[in-house]
Design a protein around this motif. Structure first.
Motif, PDB file in Angstrom:
ATOM      1  N   TYR A 132       0.925  -1.298   0.127  1.00 50.82           N
ATOM      2  CA  TYR A 132      -0.013  -0.019  -0.152  1.00 50.82           C
ATOM      3  C   TYR A 132       0.848   1.294  -0.008  1.00 50.82           C
ATOM      4  O   TYR A 132       0.778   2.260  -0.767  1.00 50.82           O
ATOM      5  CB  TYR A 132      -0.874   0.003   1.297  1.00 50.82           C
ATOM      6  CG  TYR A 132      -1.613   1.200   1.632  1.00 50.82           C
ATOM      7  CD1 TYR A 132      -2.768   1.351   0.667  1.00 50.82           C
ATOM      8  CD2 TYR A 132      -1.534   2.153   2.529  1.00 50.82           C
ATOM      9  CE1 TYR A 132      -3.581   2.547   0.829  1.00 50.82           C
ATOM     10  CE2 TYR A 132      -2.224   3.296   2.590  1.00 50.82           C
ATOM     11  CZ  TYR A 132      -3.334   3.513   1.868  1.00 50.82           C
ATOM     12  OH  TYR A 132      -4.017   4.499   2.344  1.00 50.82           O
ATOM     13  N   LYS A 136       1.870   4.205  -2.895  1.00 52.24           N
ATOM     14  CA  LYS A 136       1.666   5.691  -2.828  1.00 52.24           C
ATOM     15  C   LYS A 136       2.937   6.379  -3.265  1.00 52.24           C
ATOM     16  O   LYS A 136       2.807   7.496  -3.380  1.00 52.24           O
ATOM     17  CB  LYS A 136       1.264   6.067  -0.991  1.00 52.24           C
ATOM     18  CG  LYS A 136       0.036   5.752  -0.699  1.00 52.24           C
ATOM     19  CD  LYS A 136      -0.399   6.516   0.591  1.00 52.24           C
ATOM     20  CE  LYS A 136      -2.018   6.186   0.762  1.00 52.24           C
ATOM     21  NZ  LYS A 136      -2.869   7.091   0.354  1.00 52.24           N
ATOM     22  N   TYR A 150      -4.931  20.218  -7.308  1.00 50.50           N
ATOM     23  CA  TYR A 150      -4.900  21.745  -6.694  1.00 50.50           C
ATOM     24  C   TYR A 150      -3.789  21.465  -5.469  1.00 50.50           C
ATOM     25  O   TYR A 150      -3.519  20.510  -4.872  1.00 50.50           O
ATOM     26  CB  TYR A 150      -6.175  21.931  -5.723  1.00 50.50           C
ATOM     27  CG  TYR A 150      -6.840  20.879  -5.038  1.00 50.50           C
ATOM     28  CD1 TYR A 150      -7.655  19.863  -5.617  1.00 50.50           C
ATOM     29  CD2 TYR A 150      -6.786  21.046  -3.618  1.00 50.50           C
ATOM     30  CE1 TYR A 150      -8.150  18.775  -4.980  1.00 50.50           C
ATOM     31  CE2 TYR A 150      -7.300  19.795  -2.887  1.00 50.50           C
ATOM     32  CZ  TYR A 150      -8.155  18.785  -3.618  1.00 50.50           C
ATOM     33  OH  TYR A 150      -8.879  17.809  -2.548  1.00 50.50           O
ATOM     34  N   LYS A 154      -1.679  23.211   5.409  1.00 45.99           N
ATOM     35  CA  LYS A 154      -2.535  23.101   6.775  1.00 45.99           C
ATOM     36  C   LYS A 154      -2.224  24.348   7.391  1.00 45.99           C
ATOM     37  O   LYS A 154      -1.275  25.208   7.283  1.00 45.99           O
ATOM     38  CB  LYS A 154      -1.583  22.006   7.429  1.00 45.99           C
ATOM     39  CG  LYS A 154      -2.110  20.749   7.011  1.00 45.99           C
ATOM     40  CD  LYS A 154      -3.831  20.250   7.524  1.00 45.99           C
ATOM     41  CE  LYS A 154      -4.256  19.108   6.641  1.00 45.99           C
ATOM     42  NZ  LYS A 154      -3.731  17.897   6.992  1.00 45.99           N
ATOM     43  N   HIS A 177      -9.948  11.819   8.543  1.00 48.77           N
ATOM     44  CA  HIS A 177      -9.608  12.075   7.270  1.00 48.77           C
ATOM     45  C   HIS A 177      -9.651  10.982   6.266  1.00 48.77           C
ATOM     46  O   HIS A 177     -10.299  10.976   5.116  1.00 48.77           O
ATOM     47  CB  HIS A 177      -8.538  12.953   6.940  1.00 48.77           C
ATOM     48  CG  HIS A 177      -7.891  13.078   5.806  1.00 48.77           C
ATOM     49  ND1 HIS A 177      -8.318  14.188   4.690  1.00 48.77           N
ATOM     50  CD2 HIS A 177      -7.036  12.411   4.982  1.00 48.77           C
ATOM     51  CE1 HIS A 177      -7.832  13.790   3.405  1.00 48.77           C
ATOM     52  NE2 HIS A 177      -6.893  12.899   3.592  1.00 48.77           N
ATOM     53  N   GLY A 181     -11.924   9.192   3.231  1.00 48.92           N
ATOM     54  CA  GLY A 181     -11.234   9.129   1.958  1.00 48.92           C
ATOM     55  C   GLY A 181     -11.423   7.490   1.267  1.00 48.92           C
ATOM     56  O   GLY A 181     -12.045   7.164   0.407  1.00 48.92           O
ATOM     57  N   ARG A 182     -11.608   6.620   2.349  1.00 44.36           N
ATOM     58  CA  ARG A 182     -11.705   5.071   2.041  1.00 44.36           C
ATOM     59  C   ARG A 182     -12.942   5.030   1.555  1.00 44.36           C
ATOM     60  O   ARG A 182     -13.528   3.709   1.121  1.00 44.36           O
ATOM     61  CB  ARG A 182     -11.604   4.300   3.164  1.00 44.36           C
ATOM     62  CG  ARG A 182      -9.925   4.134   3.317  1.00 44.36           C
ATOM     63  CD  ARG A 182      -9.453   2.958   4.656  1.00 44.36           C
ATOM     64  NE  ARG A 182      -9.627   3.698   5.884  1.00 44.36           N
ATOM     65  CZ  ARG A 182      -8.633   4.367   6.371  1.00 44.36           C
ATOM     66  NH1 ARG A 182      -7.678   4.563   5.589  1.00 44.36           N
ATOM     67  NH2 ARG A 182      -8.847   4.714   7.436  1.00 44.36           N
ATOM     68  N   TRP A 203       1.538  20.951  -0.137  1.00 52.75           N
ATOM     69  CA  TRP A 203       1.348  19.782  -0.705  1.00 52.75           C
ATOM     70  C   TRP A 203       0.657  20.049  -2.073  1.00 52.75           C
ATOM     71  O   TRP A 203      -0.184  20.888  -2.290  1.00 52.75           O
ATOM     72  CB  TRP A 203       0.128  18.583  -0.170  1.00 52.75           C
ATOM     73  CG  TRP A 203       0.920  18.095   1.315  1.00 52.75           C
ATOM     74  CD1 TRP A 203       1.742  17.151   1.300  1.00 52.75           C
ATOM     75  CD2 TRP A 203       0.588  18.622   2.481  1.00 52.75           C
ATOM     76  NE1 TRP A 203       1.792  16.552   2.633  1.00 52.75           N
ATOM     77  CE2 TRP A 203       1.475  17.603   3.449  1.00 52.75           C
ATOM     78  CE3 TRP A 203       0.057  19.677   3.190  1.00 52.75           C
ATOM     79  CZ2 TRP A 203       1.326  17.919   4.707  1.00 52.75           C
ATOM     80  CZ3 TRP A 203       0.035  19.687   4.476  1.00 52.75           C
ATOM     81  CH2 TRP A 203       0.871  18.857   5.282  1.00 52.75           C
ATOM     82  N   VAL A 205      -2.200  18.046  -4.447  1.00 49.31           N
ATOM     83  CA  VAL A 205      -3.208  16.754  -4.513  1.00 49.31           C
ATOM     84  C   VAL A 205      -3.633  16.478  -5.929  1.00 49.31           C
ATOM     85  O   VAL A 205      -4.000  17.507  -6.508  1.00 49.31           O
ATOM     86  CB  VAL A 205      -4.559  17.347  -3.516  1.00 49.31           C
ATOM     87  CG1 VAL A 205      -5.422  16.287  -3.660  1.00 49.31           C
ATOM     88  CG2 VAL A 205      -4.082  17.753  -2.384  1.00 49.31           C
ATOM     89  N   LEU A 207      -6.108  13.992  -7.744  1.00 43.99           N
ATOM     90  CA  LEU A 207      -7.296  13.113  -7.671  1.00 43.99           C
ATOM     91  C   LEU A 207      -7.494  12.377  -9.079  1.00 43.99           C
ATOM     92  O   LEU A 207      -7.539  13.351 -10.139  1.00 43.99           O
ATOM     93  CB  LEU A 207      -8.408  13.775  -7.336  1.00 43.99           C
ATOM     94  CG  LEU A 207      -8.177  14.266  -5.656  1.00 43.99           C
ATOM     95  CD1 LEU A 207      -9.506  15.086  -5.449  1.00 43.99           C
ATOM     96  CD2 LEU A 207      -7.859  13.565  -4.662  1.00 43.99           C
ATOM     97  N   ILE A 218     -15.836  13.979  -3.237  1.00 46.12           N
ATOM     98  CA  ILE A 218     -14.890  13.591  -2.018  1.00 46.12           C
ATOM     99  C   ILE A 218     -14.474  15.084  -1.715  1.00 46.12           C
ATOM    100  O   ILE A 218     -14.089  15.178  -0.283  1.00 46.12           O
ATOM    101  CB  ILE A 218     -13.717  12.681  -2.733  1.00 46.12           C
ATOM    102  CG1 ILE A 218     -12.890  12.337  -1.342  1.00 46.12           C
ATOM    103  CG2 ILE A 218     -12.969  13.526  -3.837  1.00 46.12           C
ATOM    104  CD1 ILE A 218     -11.762  11.180  -1.705  1.00 46.12           C
ATOM    105  N   MET A 222     -14.866  16.068   2.024  1.00 45.73           N
ATOM    106  CA  MET A 222     -13.797  16.225   3.171  1.00 45.73           C
ATOM    107  C   MET A 222     -13.919  17.788   3.610  1.00 45.73           C
ATOM    108  O   MET A 222     -13.337  18.176   4.804  1.00 45.73           O
ATOM    109  CB  MET A 222     -12.545  16.308   2.135  1.00 45.73           C
ATOM    110  CG  MET A 222     -12.107  14.785   2.115  1.00 45.73           C
ATOM    111  SD  MET A 222     -10.322  14.480   1.459  1.00 45.73           S
ATOM    112  CE  MET A 222     -10.783  12.633   1.794  1.00 45.73           C
ATOM    113  N   PHE A 234      -6.637  26.056   0.527  1.00 49.31           N
ATOM    114  CA  PHE A 234      -6.600  25.729  -0.882  1.00 49.31           C
ATOM    115  C   PHE A 234      -6.269  26.644  -1.923  1.00 49.31           C
ATOM    116  O   PHE A 234      -6.280  27.786  -1.911  1.00 49.31           O
ATOM    117  CB  PHE A 234      -8.034  24.797  -1.211  1.00 49.31           C
ATOM    118  CG  PHE A 234      -8.321  23.736  -0.114  1.00 49.31           C
ATOM    119  CD1 PHE A 234      -7.900  22.432  -0.255  1.00 49.31           C
ATOM    120  CD2 PHE A 234      -8.979  24.315   0.909  1.00 49.31           C
ATOM    121  CE1 PHE A 234      -8.316  21.413   0.485  1.00 49.31           C
ATOM    122  CE2 PHE A 234      -9.236  23.175   1.551  1.00 49.31           C
ATOM    123  CZ  PHE A 234      -8.869  21.862   1.570  1.00 49.31           C
TER     124      PHE A 234
END
Ligand code: 76R
Length: 254
Positions: A132, A136, A150, A154, A177, A181-182, A203, A205, A207, A218, A222, A234
């Protein structure tokens, strides 16, 4: 001082956004356009062929909206490779008809929130978790897919400072979180890549999903989860659809 969570880094990522100079494209002689199309297709085909050798992945997307026309995504083991790719694109005949709209540099990351054990006691970690995490760090791009990209950070402000929270609080929030997501397992694949020290946000992101509504859902869901509602900030969002290199002619013909 609060200790920073452990992290592991994988492939570096370049998100390269281009606009096409449509006036110049329409005005160009047929023969020049043909060479440009062939060159663009060959460039991208070559980059995507790497996916089969497990040394990276690449994809090109048609971007919807006015922020860009094309998004090239490249994942590679080193930043140097990304730098070379960026410059070799400029050598194509097609590049003359494009302008750089935006770019983003980051490195895929897993942190201590995914698994404490992975960092403290790696021999004890089962193969499932190892695979897993490996997935990633060396992300593959799905074939026929929509993309949303995007950047995010934090928050750091009085009363809402992510970096002031102790590890347990952050780990709890990230677990919540992860639960959200899952719910999108099988529908959304996400690549979380750190851009601390590399680009303007913390970060990037990315998707991927077969249905753009899942992407919207999603991100919306979130927003109500504390990790994002209280601590997420964001940047600009970009959305597009992947196409195979052989379809550059269709993309440019409109
Ligand atoms: O991997 C795991 O399942 C562990 C839980 C997990 C972590 C640690 C996880 C799960 N993520 C983690 C870390 Mn995520 N993620 C985002 C966004 O738009 C927004 O509000 C946020 C953008 C999405 C859509 C998303 C999706 N995640 C992170 C981090 C790093 C935090 C740090 O290190 O401090 C960021 C910035 C971030 C942001 N996350 C999941 C998802 C999904 C779909 C999952 C579960 C999927 C899976 O199990 O693979």
């Amino acid at each position: 001082m609060i200790d920073a969570p452990e992290t592991d880094e994988g492939w570096f990522a370049l998100h390269d956004f281009r606009t096409v100079d449509w006036d110049a494209w329409r005005d160009a002689p047929e023969r020049d356009r043909e060479t440009a199309i062939e060159d663009a297709a060959a460039f991208q085909k070559h980059r995507e062929a790497l996916a089969r050798s497990d040394a990276g992945d690449s994809a090109v997307f048609s971007v919807t909206g006015s922020k860009a026309d094309l998004l090239f995504v490249h994942f590679r083991e080193t930043l140097d490779e990304l730098d070379r790719i960026q410059r070799s694109f400029e050598q194509t005949e097609f590049a003359a008809y494009t302008e750089r709209a935006h770019s983003y540099v980051s490195v895929s990351e897993v942190s201590g929130y995914v698994s404490d054990e992975y960092f403290t006691n790696p021999e004890e970690v089962d193969d499932g978790l190892k695979n897993y995490i490996e997935g990633k760090l060396t992300p593959e791009i799905p074939d026929d897919t929509y993309v949303s990209f995007y950047p995010m950070s934090k928050r750091r402000q009085p009363g809402q400072n992510w970096y002031d929270l102790d590890f347990e609080e952050r780990a709890d929030l990230m677990a919540g979180h992860g639960d959200v997501g899952r719910e999108y397992a099988g529908k959304i694949k996400q690549v979380i890549a750190s851009s601390v020290g590399l680009d303007d946000w913390e970060w990037g992101v990315t998707l991927f999903g077969d249905d753009p509504t899942d992407i919207k859902d999603i991100v919306y869901e979130m927003r109500f989860d504390e990790a994002s509602s209280k601590y997420g900030e964001f940047g600009d969002f970009y959305v597009g659809r992947r196409f195979p290199p052989a379809d550059f002619d269709a993309f440019l013909a409109g």
